[in-house]
Design an enzyme around this catalytic site. Structure first.
Site, PDB file in Angstrom:
ATOM      1  N   LYS A 196       0.777  -1.249  -0.126  1.00  0.00           N
ATOM      2  CA  LYS A 196       0.134  -0.072   0.038  1.00  0.00           C
ATOM      3  C   LYS A 196       0.843   1.302  -0.186  1.00  0.00           C
ATOM      4  CE  LYS A 196      -2.204  -1.141   3.888  1.00  0.00           C
ATOM      5  NZ  LYS A 196      -1.441  -2.724   4.161  1.00  0.00           N
ATOM      6  N   ARG A 210      -9.882   1.565   8.757  1.00  0.00           N
ATOM      7  CA  ARG A 210      -9.650   0.016   9.047  1.00  0.00           C
ATOM      8  C   ARG A 210     -10.752  -0.611   9.574  1.00  0.00           C
ATOM      9  NH1 ARG A 210      -3.669   0.833   8.832  1.00  0.00           N
ATOM     10  NH2 ARG A 210      -2.958  -1.251   9.167  1.00  0.00           N
ATOM     11  N   ARG A 257      11.798  -7.062   5.267  1.00  0.00           N
ATOM     12  CA  ARG A 257      12.042  -5.577   5.725  1.00  0.00           C
ATOM     13  C   ARG A 257      12.410  -5.631   7.277  1.00  0.00           C
ATOM     14  NH1 ARG A 257       6.651  -1.935   5.553  1.00  0.00           N
ATOM     15  NH2 ARG A 257       5.973  -3.195   7.182  1.00  0.00           N
ATOM     16  N   ARG A 274      11.571  -2.438  11.927  1.00  0.00           N
ATOM     17  CA  ARG A 274      10.159  -1.812  12.087  1.00  0.00           C
ATOM     18  C   ARG A 274       9.795  -2.774  13.260  1.00  0.00           C
ATOM     19  NH1 ARG A 274       5.427  -0.357   7.885  1.00  0.00           N
ATOM     20  NH2 ARG A 274       4.019  -1.455   9.288  1.00  0.00           N
ATOM     21  N   ARG A 296      -1.627  -8.296  12.819  1.00  0.00           N
ATOM     22  CA  ARG A 296      -1.869  -7.532  11.887  1.00  0.00           C
ATOM     23  C   ARG A 296      -2.900  -8.011  10.722  1.00  0.00           C
ATOM     24  NH1 ARG A 296       3.859  -5.807  10.934  1.00  0.00           N
ATOM     25  NH2 ARG A 296       3.113  -4.652   8.783  1.00  0.00           N
TER      26      ARG A 296
END
Ligand code: AP5
Length: 192
Positions: free
Chosen positions: A13, A88, A127, A133, A144
Site C-alpha cells: 500500500k 480500518r 523488511r 520496524r 495485523r
C-alpha cells in the site's frame, strides 16, 4: 479525489500510494507513517500508541479519527488524498464519510491490492532484517493479518454497498509491474 488503498500488511500500500501521487495529483496519507513519526518524536500521542504499534494492535477509533482529520485539514490535502491504512474499521469508515461530507466531499474510489500470504510474510521478514520496524515480527504480523481479515475487509464491502467503485489489482510481481496495474485499474474506472 479521495482514493482509499486497501490490502493486507506487506501488500505494498505504502509503496504504491507513493507512486500514485503523480497519477492522481494528491498526496499520500499513511496513518501508519503518521503514528510512527509521533512515536519516533516521543510526543504524548506517540508514547501512547507505541506499544499498540509494536504489538500490531489497532489504535482506538476516536484517536485515529482526530489524527486523520487533522491531516486532511492541511493545505496539501485540499484537493484530496490517497489514504493508506485508513479507514480500518467500519466505524472509521463512517467517521471518514461524515468528515468528508462536511466539506462536500466523498470517497471516489477504493483500490484493493491482492497478495498471497506467503509473499506478504516474505516481504515483511525481509523488511524486518533491513529496517527493524517494531511490528515486523511473527506475533505482530499474525495480529495485523488477523485484524485485516476481521475488521478491515468488511470496510471494502461497506463501500461496495454504498456504490463506490471498488477496483482490484494483483499486488504480486515487481513494484513497477504492480504500479502499471494500479494505474490501468484507475484509468479503466476513469479516475486517473
Ligand atoms: P500501517 O503502517 O498501515 O501497516 P500495515 O497495514 O501493516 O502495512 P505495511 O506498512 O506493513 O505494509 P504496506 O501494505 O503499506 O506495504 P509496504 O509498501 O510498506 O500500520 C501500522 C500500525 O499502525 C497498525 O498495525 C496499527 O497499530 C496502527 N494504525 C495505522 N492505521 C490505523 C488505523 N486506521 N486505525 C488503527 N490503528 C492504525 O511494503 C511492505 C514491504 O514490501 C516493504 O519493505 C516494501 O519495500 C516491500 N514491497 C512492496 N511492494 C513490493 C513488491 N511489489 N515486490 C517486492 N517487495 C515489495
Amino acid at each position: 479525489m479521495i482514493c482509499l488503498l486497501f490490502g493486507p500488511p506487506g501488500s505494498g500500500k505504502g509503496t504504491q500510494a507513493e507512486l500514485l501521487t503523480a497519477a492522481l495529483g494528491v498526496p499520500h496519507v499513511s496513518t501508519g507513517d503518521l503514528l510512527r513519526a509521533e512515536a519516533a518524536a516521543g510526543t504524548a500521542l506517540g508514547r501512547g500508541v507505541a506499544p499498540l504499534l509494536a504489538a500490531g494492535e489497532l489504535v482506538p477509533d476516536e484517536l485515529m479519527q482526530q489524527v486523520l482529520e487533522q491531516r486532511l485539514r492541511a493545505p496539501d490535502a485540499a484537493r484530496g488524498a490517497i489514504l493508506d491504512g485508513y479507514p480500518r474499521t467500519v466505524r472509521q469508515a463512517r467517521a471518514l464519510d461524515a468528515c468528508l461530507a462536511r466539506t462536500g466531499r466523498r470517497v471516489d474510489v477504493v483500490l484493493v491490492l491482492g497478495v498471497d500470504e506467503t509473499t506478504l510474510i516474505g516481504r515483511l521478514v525481509h523488511r524486518a532484517a533491513e529496517q527493524h520496524r517494531a511490528d515486523d515480527n511473527p506475533a505482530s504480523i499474525a495480529e495485523r493479518l488477523a485484524g485485516y481479515r476481521q475488521l478491515t475487509e468488511p470496510v471494502i464491502d461497506y463501500y461496495r454497498g454504498k456504490g463506490v467503485p471498488v477496483l482490484e489489482a494483483n499486488g504480486t510481481g515487481d513494484v513497477d509491474t504492480v504500479h502499471r496495474r494500479t494505474v490501468r485499474a484507475l484509468e479503466s474506472a476513469g479516475v486517473a
